[in-house]
Design a protein around this motif. Structure first.
Motif, PDB file in Angstrom:
ATOM      1  N   SER B  92       0.795  -1.235   0.000  1.00  0.00           N
ATOM      2  CA  SER B  92       0.000   0.000   0.000  1.00  0.00           C
ATOM      3  C   SER B  92       0.829   1.288   0.000  1.00  0.00           C
ATOM      4  N   PRO B  93       2.011   1.325   0.679  1.00  0.00           N
ATOM      5  CA  PRO B  93       2.778   2.583   0.592  1.00  0.00           C
ATOM      6  C   PRO B  93       3.131   2.928  -0.852  1.00  0.00           C
ATOM      7  N   TRP B  95       1.434   1.579  -3.978  1.00  0.00           N
ATOM      8  CA  TRP B  95       0.320   1.840  -4.908  1.00  0.00           C
ATOM      9  C   TRP B  95      -0.576   2.968  -4.449  1.00  0.00           C
ATOM     10  N   LEU B  96      -0.645   3.146  -3.112  1.00  0.00           N
ATOM     11  CA  LEU B  96      -1.487   4.227  -2.627  1.00  0.00           C
ATOM     12  C   LEU B  96      -0.913   5.576  -3.035  1.00  0.00           C
ATOM     13  N   SER B  97       0.419   5.696  -2.919  1.00  0.00           N
ATOM     14  CA  SER B  97       1.027   6.983  -3.265  1.00  0.00           C
ATOM     15  C   SER B  97       0.964   7.222  -4.774  1.00  0.00           C
ATOM     16  N   LEU B  98       1.092   6.117  -5.549  1.00  0.00           N
ATOM     17  CA  LEU B  98       0.969   6.269  -7.004  1.00  0.00           C
ATOM     18  C   LEU B  98      -0.431   6.726  -7.378  1.00  0.00           C
ATOM     19  N   LEU B 100      -2.515   8.343  -5.484  1.00  0.00           N
ATOM     20  CA  LEU B 100      -2.647   9.739  -5.068  1.00  0.00           C
ATOM     21  C   LEU B 100      -2.027  10.656  -6.114  1.00  0.00           C
ATOM     22  N   ALA B 101      -0.847  10.230  -6.620  1.00  0.00           N
ATOM     23  CA  ALA B 101      -0.153  11.043  -7.625  1.00  0.00           C
ATOM     24  C   ALA B 101      -1.017  11.216  -8.865  1.00  0.00           C
TER      25      ALA B 101
END
Lengths: 103, 198
Positions: B92-93, B95-98, B100-101
């Motif tokens: 999750s760190p 794919w979640l940030s991707l 969000l991006a």
């Protein structure tokens, strides 16, 4: 015609088309045709919207060896037509005010 | 094109919508074509009266909300296995940030488009203010018997009138164009969720 205005009118038109007797998709389009043109996809969306607003119910019945969906107006639907008529009276009086100077 | 071909094409085009929705729509068009044929026209005519598959699909996409399409896309087609859930959580760190991006980029594009529109109209407003200032300065300078400077300010004011009229039409067209583009962009994003994959 303005899209928003037409959308509101179409909803009531479809209700009016099934007001006196239950009707089916193609007949609704055909009955409305002399007054307002509408595509099949538009009708589908409107029927869906009216169904989820409890203004009509759907029954499937057999016709000529195949199934056909019939749409039946509810009391909420009838009320919608009435409130549209009242609203339109107001709009007509505003229209008369707008066109007063034209004489 | 006969009815079966039309419905098969439509099914392909609507791939990505919830299966129930697709079935219901196909039933609806099936009935429509049957009813048209009952009036005595040929199958081909009945089908072409509905419009092309592309027309129907694009109208349906326009009427379906983006959130519904995304929901259907991310809904798992089968129950997830334990190791998949573990992987998803551990990852999750990343794919979640991707994710969000991606949303940040879409948001940024939106903001940029609106900034351009706001900037253009700001220039237009500034020119209109220039007209007022020009006329006002002219009056004040004439009262102060500084005729040369007054006429210069009046000239600047008149130039502002010309420019602002000129720019007004530019602003209007650009705003229209940009709004049209954002609309296109949204329908573009939508159509990535729906399409001819079997």
């Amino acid at each position: 015609m303005d899209i928003q205005l037409k959308r509101g009118l179409l909803d009531v038109c479809v209700l009016a088309a099934i007001k006196n007797e239950d009707s089916y998709g193609y007949k609704i389009i055909k009955d409305m045709k002399p007054y307002i043109e509408m595509s099949e996809s538009t009708l589908y969306t409107i029927l869906k919207r009216l169904e989820s607003a409890n203004m009509l119910t759907v029954q499937t019945a057999e016709h000529g060896g195949r199934l056909r969906k019939y749409y039946h107006i509810t009391d909420t639907g009838l009320m919608k037509i009435e409130s549209f008529k009242n609203e339109w009276k107001e709009i007509m009086s505003i229209y008369r005010f707008i066109t007063k100077e034209d004489k | 094109m006969n009815k079966q071909e039309f419905l098969a094409e439509l099914r392909k085009g609507l791939h990505g919508l919830p299966p129930n929705d697709i079935e219901e729509r196909l039933t609806f068009y099936n009935e429509m074509i049957d009813d048209r044929m009952e009036e005595g026209i040929t199958e081909g005519e009945a089908v072409s009266g509905i419009g092309t598959v592309d027309e129907v699909v694009s109208q349906i996409i326009a009427e379906t909300s983006l959130s519904k399409l995304v929901k259907e896309k991310v809904r798992p087609k089968r129950a997830m296995k334990v190791w998949e859930i573990v992987l998803l959580t551990l990852g999750s760190p990343i794919w979640l940030s991707l994710l969000l991006a991606v949303f940040a980029v879409i948001f940024a594009v939106y903001v940029t488009v609106w900034s351009v529109i706001v900037a253009l109209w700001a220039v237009e407003l500034a020119l209109a203010a220039g007209v007022l200032c020009g006329v006002l300065s002219f009056v004040i300078l004439i009262v102060q018997v500084n005729v040369a400077a007054g006429i210069a300010m009046l000239g600047a004011g008149i130039a502002c009138i010309g420019l602002s009229i000129f720019l007004f039409f530019g602003c209007k067209e650009t705003t229209k164009g940009l709004l049209f583009l954002t609309k296109k962009m949204i329908s573009g994003i939508k159509s990535t969720f729906i399409g001819r994959r079997m």
